[in-house]
Every structure is written in structure tokens, then in C-alpha cells.
Enzyme design. Structure first.
Site, PDB file in Angstrom:
ATOM      1  N   ARG A  63       0.835  -1.221   0.000  1.00  0.00           N
ATOM      2  CA  ARG A  63       0.000   0.000   0.000  1.00  0.00           C
ATOM      3  C   ARG A  63       0.858   1.255   0.000  1.00  0.00           C
ATOM      4  O   ARG A  63       0.533   2.232  -0.660  1.00  0.00           O
ATOM      5  CB  ARG A  63      -0.929   0.024   1.223  1.00  0.00           C
ATOM      6  CG  ARG A  63      -2.178  -0.805   1.006  1.00  0.00           C
ATOM      7  CD  ARG A  63      -3.309  -0.357   1.887  1.00  0.00           C
ATOM      8  NE  ARG A  63      -3.784   0.977   1.552  1.00  0.00           N
ATOM      9  CZ  ARG A  63      -5.034   1.379   1.651  1.00  0.00           C
ATOM     10  NH1 ARG A  63      -5.954   0.535   2.053  1.00  0.00           N
ATOM     11  NH2 ARG A  63      -5.381   2.613   1.373  1.00  0.00           N
ATOM     12  N   TYR A  81     -10.463   7.421 -10.698  1.00  0.00           N
ATOM     13  CA  TYR A  81     -11.446   8.450 -10.323  1.00  0.00           C
ATOM     14  C   TYR A  81     -11.168   8.923  -8.909  1.00  0.00           C
ATOM     15  O   TYR A  81     -10.672   8.169  -8.090  1.00  0.00           O
ATOM     16  CB  TYR A  81     -12.891   7.957 -10.448  1.00  0.00           C
ATOM     17  CG  TYR A  81     -13.240   6.644  -9.746  1.00  0.00           C
ATOM     18  CD1 TYR A  81     -12.964   5.416 -10.327  1.00  0.00           C
ATOM     19  CD2 TYR A  81     -13.880   6.649  -8.503  1.00  0.00           C
ATOM     20  CE1 TYR A  81     -13.304   4.226  -9.701  1.00  0.00           C
ATOM     21  CE2 TYR A  81     -14.230   5.460  -7.875  1.00  0.00           C
ATOM     22  CZ  TYR A  81     -13.928   4.254  -8.474  1.00  0.00           C
ATOM     23  OH  TYR A  81     -14.267   3.077  -7.858  1.00  0.00           O
ATOM     24  N   MET A 129     -12.491  10.349  -5.222  1.00  0.00           N
ATOM     25  CA  MET A 129     -13.721  10.249  -4.418  1.00  0.00           C
ATOM     26  C   MET A 129     -13.522  10.829  -3.032  1.00  0.00           C
ATOM     27  O   MET A 129     -12.404  10.960  -2.540  1.00  0.00           O
ATOM     28  CB  MET A 129     -14.208   8.809  -4.328  1.00  0.00           C
ATOM     29  CG  MET A 129     -13.364   7.878  -3.514  1.00  0.00           C
ATOM     30  SD  MET A 129     -14.199   6.275  -3.268  1.00  0.00           S
ATOM     31  CE  MET A 129     -15.317   6.663  -1.915  1.00  0.00           C
ATOM     32  N   LYS A 160     -15.641  11.037   1.020  1.00  0.00           N
ATOM     33  CA  LYS A 160     -16.713  10.532   1.879  1.00  0.00           C
ATOM     34  C   LYS A 160     -17.629  11.713   2.207  1.00  0.00           C
ATOM     35  O   LYS A 160     -17.147  12.822   2.491  1.00  0.00           O
ATOM     36  CB  LYS A 160     -16.127   9.935   3.164  1.00  0.00           C
ATOM     37  CG  LYS A 160     -15.302   8.664   2.936  1.00  0.00           C
ATOM     38  CD  LYS A 160     -16.182   7.430   2.767  1.00  0.00           C
ATOM     39  CE  LYS A 160     -15.419   6.213   2.285  1.00  0.00           C
ATOM     40  NZ  LYS A 160     -14.484   5.676   3.238  1.00  0.00           N
ATOM     41  N   HIS A 213     -16.974  -3.230   3.253  1.00  0.00           N
ATOM     42  CA  HIS A 213     -16.372  -2.779   1.990  1.00  0.00           C
ATOM     43  C   HIS A 213     -15.235  -3.727   1.564  1.00  0.00           C
ATOM     44  O   HIS A 213     -15.168  -4.170   0.425  1.00  0.00           O
ATOM     45  CB  HIS A 213     -15.840  -1.353   2.180  1.00  0.00           C
ATOM     46  CG  HIS A 213     -14.905  -0.900   1.111  1.00  0.00           C
ATOM     47  ND1 HIS A 213     -15.329  -0.314  -0.048  1.00  0.00           N
ATOM     48  CD2 HIS A 213     -13.551  -0.972   1.020  1.00  0.00           C
ATOM     49  CE1 HIS A 213     -14.279  -0.042  -0.806  1.00  0.00           C
ATOM     50  NE2 HIS A 213     -13.194  -0.425  -0.178  1.00  0.00           N
ATOM     51  N   GLN A 272      -6.399  -2.733  -6.618  1.00  0.00           N
ATOM     52  CA  GLN A 272      -6.790  -1.373  -6.248  1.00  0.00           C
ATOM     53  C   GLN A 272      -5.634  -0.684  -5.554  1.00  0.00           C
ATOM     54  O   GLN A 272      -4.929  -1.284  -4.759  1.00  0.00           O
ATOM     55  CB  GLN A 272      -7.994  -1.387  -5.300  1.00  0.00           C
ATOM     56  CG  GLN A 272      -7.739  -2.105  -3.984  1.00  0.00           C
ATOM     57  CD  GLN A 272      -8.090  -1.287  -2.736  1.00  0.00           C
ATOM     58  OE1 GLN A 272      -8.832  -0.336  -2.799  1.00  0.00           O
ATOM     59  NE2 GLN A 272      -7.535  -1.694  -1.603  1.00  0.00           N
TER      60      GLN A 272
HETATM   61  O1  76R Z   1      -6.558  -2.733   4.673  1.00  0.00           O
HETATM   62  C1  76R Z   1      -6.875  -2.807   3.488  1.00  0.00           C
HETATM   63  O2  76R Z   1      -6.420  -2.064   2.615  1.00  0.00           O
HETATM   64  C2  76R Z   1      -7.900  -3.828   3.044  1.00  0.00           C
HETATM   65  C3  76R Z   1      -9.254  -3.355   3.290  1.00  0.00           C
HETATM   66  C4  76R Z   1      -9.595  -2.108   2.494  1.00  0.00           C
HETATM   67  C5  76R Z   1      -9.526  -0.781   2.932  1.00  0.00           C
HETATM   68  C6  76R Z   1      -9.107  -0.270   4.293  1.00  0.00           C
HETATM   69  C7  76R Z   1     -10.053  -2.063   1.125  1.00  0.00           C
HETATM   70  C8  76R Z   1     -10.204  -3.194   0.308  1.00  0.00           C
HETATM   71  N1  76R Z   1     -10.301  -0.763   0.756  1.00  0.00           N
HETATM   72  C9  76R Z   1      -9.981   0.046   1.835  1.00  0.00           C
HETATM   73  C10 76R Z   1     -10.040   1.441   1.880  1.00  0.00           C
HETATM   74 MN1  76R Z   1     -11.153  -0.105  -0.966  1.00  0.00          MN
HETATM   75  N2  76R Z   1     -11.951   0.533  -2.715  1.00  0.00           N
HETATM   76  C11 76R Z   1     -12.494   1.777  -2.947  1.00  0.00           C
HETATM   77  C12 76R Z   1     -13.160   1.773  -4.209  1.00  0.00           C
HETATM   78  O3  76R Z   1     -16.257   2.868  -6.321  1.00  0.00           O
HETATM   79  C13 76R Z   1     -16.442   2.811  -5.090  1.00  0.00           C
HETATM   80  O4  76R Z   1     -17.591   2.645  -4.606  1.00  0.00           O
HETATM   81  C14 76R Z   1     -15.291   2.937  -4.138  1.00  0.00           C
HETATM   82  C15 76R Z   1     -13.937   2.929  -4.793  1.00  0.00           C
HETATM   83  C16 76R Z   1     -12.997   0.512  -4.754  1.00  0.00           C
HETATM   84  C17 76R Z   1     -13.511   0.022  -6.077  1.00  0.00           C
HETATM   85  C18 76R Z   1     -12.234  -0.267  -3.801  1.00  0.00           C
HETATM   86  C19 76R Z   1     -11.832  -1.591  -3.979  1.00  0.00           C
HETATM   87  N3  76R Z   1     -11.196   1.802  -0.260  1.00  0.00           N
HETATM   88  C20 76R Z   1     -10.616   2.227   0.902  1.00  0.00           C
HETATM   89  C21 76R Z   1     -10.736   3.679   0.983  1.00  0.00           C
HETATM   90  C22 76R Z   1     -10.177   4.560   2.092  1.00  0.00           C
HETATM   91  C23 76R Z   1     -11.329   4.710   3.063  1.00  0.00           C
HETATM   92  C24 76R Z   1     -11.032   5.462   4.320  1.00  0.00           C
HETATM   93  O5  76R Z   1      -9.883   5.513   4.782  1.00  0.00           O
HETATM   94  O6  76R Z   1     -12.034   6.002   4.873  1.00  0.00           O
HETATM   95  C25 76R Z   1     -11.410   4.079  -0.156  1.00  0.00           C
HETATM   96  C26 76R Z   1     -11.758   5.503  -0.547  1.00  0.00           C
HETATM   97  C27 76R Z   1     -11.701   2.902  -0.917  1.00  0.00           C
HETATM   98  C28 76R Z   1     -12.398   2.894  -2.111  1.00  0.00           C
HETATM   99  N4  76R Z   1     -11.102  -2.045  -1.663  1.00  0.00           N
HETATM  100  C29 76R Z   1     -10.559  -3.158  -1.017  1.00  0.00           C
HETATM  101  C30 76R Z   1     -11.290  -2.408  -2.988  1.00  0.00           C
HETATM  102  C31 76R Z   1     -10.834  -3.772  -3.177  1.00  0.00           C
HETATM  103  C32 76R Z   1     -10.835  -4.494  -4.519  1.00  0.00           C
HETATM  104  C33 76R Z   1     -10.401  -4.219  -1.957  1.00  0.00           C
HETATM  105  C34 76R Z   1      -9.823  -5.592  -1.637  1.00  0.00           C
HETATM  106  C35 76R Z   1      -8.323  -5.453  -1.707  1.00  0.00           C
HETATM  107  C36 76R Z   1      -7.611  -6.737  -1.390  1.00  0.00           C
HETATM  108  O7  76R Z   1      -7.883  -7.325  -0.338  1.00  0.00           O
HETATM  109  O8  76R Z   1      -6.773  -7.110  -2.230  1.00  0.00           O
END
Ligand code: 76R
Length: 275
Positions: A157, A171, A173, A175, A198, A211
Site C-alpha cells: 500500500r 477516479y 472520491m 466521503k 467494503h 486497487q
Molecule cells: O486494509 C486494506 O487495505 C484492506 C481493506 C480495504 C480498505 C481499508 C479495502 C479493500 N479498501 C480500503 C479502503 Mn477499498 N476501494 C475503494 C473503491 O467505487 C467505489 O464505490 C469505491 C472505490 C474501490 C472500487 C475499492 C476496492 N477503499 C478504501 C478507501 C479509504 C477509506 C477510508 O480511509 O475512509 C477508499 C476511498 C476505498 C475505495 N477495496 C478493497 C477495494 C478492493 C478491490 C479491496 C480488496 C483489496 C484486497 O484485499 O486485495
């Protein structure tokens, strides 16, 4: 990078990330002679090589689908001074007024405050869900595997190496912060619970979607940049659609414009964009 008198702007954690999308001005390009065109393409090619040879620096090059833009770069590098210098050079590399910025985004790689900790994994998953006993051989083995997986994941990461999968989606984004739907007034526990839903959806795309979430609060207009790499565009369409039903996105997410690109080596990219 040559201006070595300038102090670096390297963060104590993570790299700087720039998404740079350009339109090509074909009327300016057509004024160049063949030699000038060749020289311009060589300049960009050499610059890309120089950027890629810079320590801890990655550059993705891609063609953008639709006339929103023509060429895209995603630059990841520790020092913001270096990132900015490269960005200015990329913009000018084909000559003045050939590349004009269509959209750009500045963010930084970040670790997440919601990543499962060892203590949470032990208490919630191993003891709570799987009924293992703390200290048992099975428990210790599972903890060891978890910690190895997480160390690798957290490093990715903050210091990612992105694969050359053909489709790239970007894109920005944020909250939502309005009325009853204010993400930032939720408790940490509530946010963590929502984020675990999520992540559950996200993990079902393992191997199909890579991602990279980069943080941009205070750096650019939205709060995150979302970069998705895929081998099949349907996986991009599906994950974004499926996420819309997840409460974190359904209730709290606001999005900017979407850009779809195709990662290409430079010679193919030049052909694709008719240079
Ligand atoms: O610790 C980790 O990184 C794993 C859990 C995880 C977090 C904390 C995770 C997993 N995401 C995290 C944080 Mn995500 N993610 C998005 C989008 O289009 C949309 O509706 C949202 C855009 C996608 C498509 C996506 C995909 N994620 C976040 C955050 C930060 C939030 C915060 O800090 O408040 C955002 C903005 C965000 C948005 N997410 C995953 C994915 C995918 C595919 C995973 C699984 C990753 C894996 O386990 O390999």
C-alpha cells in the site's frame, strides 16, 4: 534529476502520486517536420526511461479511451520536488503546446486506519469465528501467516509496484459530510465496521482487480484517488457497480470524473494517439 541544491520533499511515510492526463494538440503537431516529430518522440522516450531509472520511482503510460484525454501518466515517487520536475518535463517533452493538461490529481500512498490489526484478527477471527484456542499450534500458525500476509500487504500500500495489466481506471472520491450522512462524525468503531463490509466485497475481486487507494485530503479536491487495474474491463464495471450497494459507497461516497486508460508501451502509445 539535476537540481540537487533543492532540499527534497520526501514524506516520512509513503510516496507522492500524480495522475496526469493530457490532450494532444494535433494542429500544433502537424506544424512540425518529420525530423522534429522524431526528435520530440525520442525526447519523451528518453525522459520516460530516465524517470523509470530513478530510485523508488514508477511511471505508468497509457492511452485514454474517449476524447476526455489522449495520454495518461501515473507517476509515483518519494520526493514531491522530483515529481513536480518530472511532471513539468513530461508536459513539455513533445514541444510547447503539444500536450495540454486535461486533468491532473495529486495524492500520496497511505496505509489505512482500518487495516485489521494482529490483536483484532486473533480476537475476532481466530478465537471469535474459528473457535481456536490462544496459544495452540493452529492458532500460532494462523497468526504467523496473517502477519506475513499483512507485512507484504502494508508494504504494497505504501510502496506499490503496479502490474502492467492493460486496463486502468482512475477516479477521485470523497466521503460525504452532509446532515445525517457525515462519515466524519461516525465513531471509529462504526467506520471500521462499515469498512470491513467494503473490504469483504473488495476481496472477492482478488486477482481480477488491483486497487490502489491514495490519499489526497489537503492535497487535491477530493479525499482519495482510486486507481483500479484490471485485465478485463468488465471487472472494473462490476466492482464499481457492486460497491455502489455497499453502505460505505451507497451512503457515504461522492465521486469525481472517471478515466479509463489502456497501459501501452510508448511506441504503441504514439501510434495509438496518431503521433
Ligand atoms: O486494509 C486494506 O487495505 C484492506 C481493506 C480495504 C480498505 C481499508 C479495502 C479493500 N479498501 C480500503 C479502503 Mn477499498 N476501494 C475503494 C473503491 O467505487 C467505489 O464505490 C469505491 C472505490 C474501490 C472500487 C475499492 C476496492 N477503499 C478504501 C478507501 C479509504 C477509506 C477510508 O480511509 O475512509 C477508499 C476511498 C476505498 C475505495 N477495496 C478493497 C477495494 C478492493 C478491490 C479491496 C480488496 C483489496 C484486497 O484485499 O486485495
Amino acid at each position: 534529476m539535476s537540481d540537487s541544491n533543492v532540499s527534497p520533499l520526501v514524506s516520512r511515510e509513503g510516496w507522492h502520486v500524480m495522475h496526469l492526463f493530457y490532450q494532444i494538440d494535433h494542429s500544433q503537431w502537424s506544424l512540425l517536420g518529420d525530423d522534429e516529430k522524431r526528435a520530440a518522440k525520442t525526447r519523451l522516450t528518453e525522459l520516460v526511461q530516465e524517470i523509470r531509472a530513478t530510485k523508488d520511482t514508477h511511471l505508468l503510460t497509457f492511452a485514454i479511451a474517449t476524447p476526455k484525454a489522449d495520454i495518461g501518466f501515473m507517476l509515483l515517487t518519494p520526493d514531491l520536488q522530483v515529481a513536480t520536475a518530472y511532471e513539468k518535463q513530461l508536459t513539455l517533452s513533445l514541444g510547447p503546446e503539444i500536450l495540454s493538461p486535461a486533468y491532473s490529481y495529486l495524492s500520496m500512498t497511505e496505509s489505512s486506519e482500518y487495516t485489521t490489526t494482529s490483536a483484532q484478527y486473533a480476537a475476532e477471527t481466530l478465537i471469535g469465528e474459528k473457535g481456536l484456542t490462544e496459544g495452540s499450534a493452529e492458532f500460532e500458525q494462523a497468526m504467523k501467516e496473517f502477519e506475513e500476509r499483512m507485512a507484504h500487504y502494508l508494504k504494497h500500500r505504501l510502496y506499490p509496484v503496479l502490474p502492467d495489466w492493460p486496463a486502468i481506471c482512475f477516479y477521485p472520491m470523497s466521503k460525504r459530510r452532509s446532515g445525517a450522512d457525515n462519515w466524519y462524525s461516525l465513531s471509529y468503531e462504526a467506520r471500521r465496521e462499515l469498512m470491513s463490509g467494503h473490504a469483504r466485497v473488495g476481496r472477492t475481486y482478488s486477482g481480477r482487480i488491483l486497487q490502489l487507494i491514495t490519499g489526497s485530503t489537503g492535497l487535491d479536491e477530493y479525499e482519495w484517488g482510486v486507481t483500479l487495474l484490471a485485465k478485463d474491463t468488465i471487472d472494473i464495471k462490476s466492482i464499481v457497480y457492486e460497491m455502489r450497494f455497499d453502505e460505505v459507497s451507497a451512503r457515504y461516497a461522492e465521486f469525481g470524473d472517471f478515466y479509463i486508460g489502456m497501459q501501452l508501451p510508448l511506441d504503441e502509445l504514439f501510434r495509438r494517439v496518431c503521433l
